[in-house]
Design a protein around this motif. Sequence first.
Motif: not given
Lengths: 622, 87
Positions: A256-257, A343-348, A364-369
């Motif tokens: 997760t994340k 997700p890797w990029a999101m954490e970075l 951002e996490w969860g940004n579907i668009d």
Amino acid sequence: MDTIVGRTAFVDLSTGIVNVEDTPQRLVRNLLGGRGANMAYLYRMLPEGADPLGPENVLIFGTGLLTGYPVPNSGRMSISAKSPESGILGDSNMGGFFPAAMKKSGFDRLVITGRADGPVYLFLSKGSVEIRDADCYWGLNVPDTQRALERDLGKGVRSAVIGPAGENRVRFATVMNARKNAAGRCGMGAVMGSKNLKAVTAAGDVPLEIADRPALAALRKELTQYLHASKIIKIYGKLGTALLYEPANKLGALRTKNSQLNQWSPKLNASELDQHIEGMTACSECTVHCRHVNKYGGEGPDFVSFALLGANVGIDNLAEIIKLNNLCNDLGIDTSSAGTLIPWAMELYQRGIIGDELTEGPLEWGNIDRVRGLLVDISQRRGFGDVLADSSQAISLGKLPPEASNYLISVKNLPQSDPHDPRYIKSFALGLAVSSRGADHLRNRPTLDILRLSEELREKVYGVSTVEDPTVYETKEKVVEFSETIYAVCDCLGICRFVCHGWNSPKLLGYKHFSEMMRLAVGLMLSPEQLSEIGGRVIDLERLINQREGITKADDTLPRRYFEDPMPSGHTKGHKIDREQFEKALKRYYHLKDWNDEGNLTPKRKTEIQDITKASGASLKR
Amino acid sequence: MFLKVTLGEPMWRDVGSRVTEIEFPGELPEGTVSLGQLAFRLGLSLADAESPLLIIVNGEIIPPDEMAGLKLHDCDHVELYIMLAGG
């Protein structure tokens, strides 16, 4: 009696020359077909240090020995090359109906080299291969390409195609047939794209010769009844693999994340999925029917896509996850890699290691668009999508800072596919570390180890005594070794993992069944023990290929997070991988394989394996 | 005695509801019910090797070797999932 074999075609796209010969008997006897035989050609023909996206890479489409034969779940094949994503052995497995059509066009294998001057496709019919112009198909997405080929060649043809991602050499581009059947891992679609090869289309117009047709029909009936009596087969046939989300989530073993967390929303369960599904479908000769037909024009999602495009990117909207799954399939993108790299990029971004200037806005996490837009940009190699399109290689190419490697969930540069967090299940962790194509669960995951089966049952499954507790390291090398060996045989035969003993169930098809299927289908008589030896042989051959590409013991490891960050919540809270225990388990695995402490084959074994690859008749000069 | 029972896939489909309340009428020894009795009521087997159960009682996962001897009390919340892996 000789084994019934088809033909192997050597296609040089640079010169346009096609040579076709009978598949060598000795190759079949020693490596069967599919993955094993592919590896022989790869070993013999791939120049050392070859650019995976260069014309010198060797792309091999290999049907299994039993692909297309009337035996349960015989609809699979292997596509192999040097991987542009990992830089080492690339091998991907695909189901659907194309594999059987290729076999029934007269071909066991296509060995493709060079690069065409412009877009081409291969047409297989009645034992011959034609290289045809594909200009009019270039630029089309996956479903449109297949529709266009059917329109032009007739409805009965089956095609393995690339989408825009493959054309643009996205390093995790897939080869697809139908809506969802993907040779997903390792970027084989990018290799096709680098050769300007848009599709391989098979007419399926050659009847298969069968060694003992009546006996095979009887065996098929018996095995189908046996499989249909399995509770697991029934469950997957009704609900697919998305139902695996719930137990993994409840246990607290769900990535997760970017594996910062290990549990996610309970909303994403199979019962919620019902309203988005029209029915179930299957591959050629399948007894399971595990694949959803969804209401958004596609098929899926399976557990991997469901979890990695859901929990791992922080999305809990089921309809949107399905649409993201469909988008990946239409563009020809591997959902495993996409669902790990984004997700890797999101954490970075979360940690400030990369910023808006590079990512072109918040990530951002969860940004579907945002996820949707990124998938399209990846397929077009546009903006930040161009960075992610290079997968783990983005670091060595200077597109991401070196610090980024600390947060990538990958092994040997291949992003992890398994949605399970292996910090709790030590055998899964060991398997990921030693898998020949990188962080992949389909190579060797001892799935049943999570179930805490009784000692007696475990011994029936694995043939040896093993420890039941999934959180300890002792004996886990045995379950990994057992699993990798039988799965390799499955891949050589073209049989689906879902009916393989040890994958989802302690029952289902094992070596004795495979032996009987082979004898009656193609007339090849090998004992269960000999089949197990072949599985071990394939693993050793893959080790040689990888070592030639520079793999050492240091690469048989795990992401930093698995060693350093304990799982944060739920029943699995606190678990991580102990380095010392891991190293001991790794060493035990090496010794079980008769490798030395550095993970090298003995000289005698190396010579033996090299000698077997000569049975392919292939060499660099070809 | 009542137990609140949450069922995972695909068990809930036979019962018709993911969350259900099960009553055990009459006198029970020590006011408890065994996991085996609950499983019997639901038509499940604790010893199904092909699909073992993941059992959570009041938020705590019950190890397999403790299942046989476990006693459930009035108002316990029991969650039952088929422990599957694969994919």
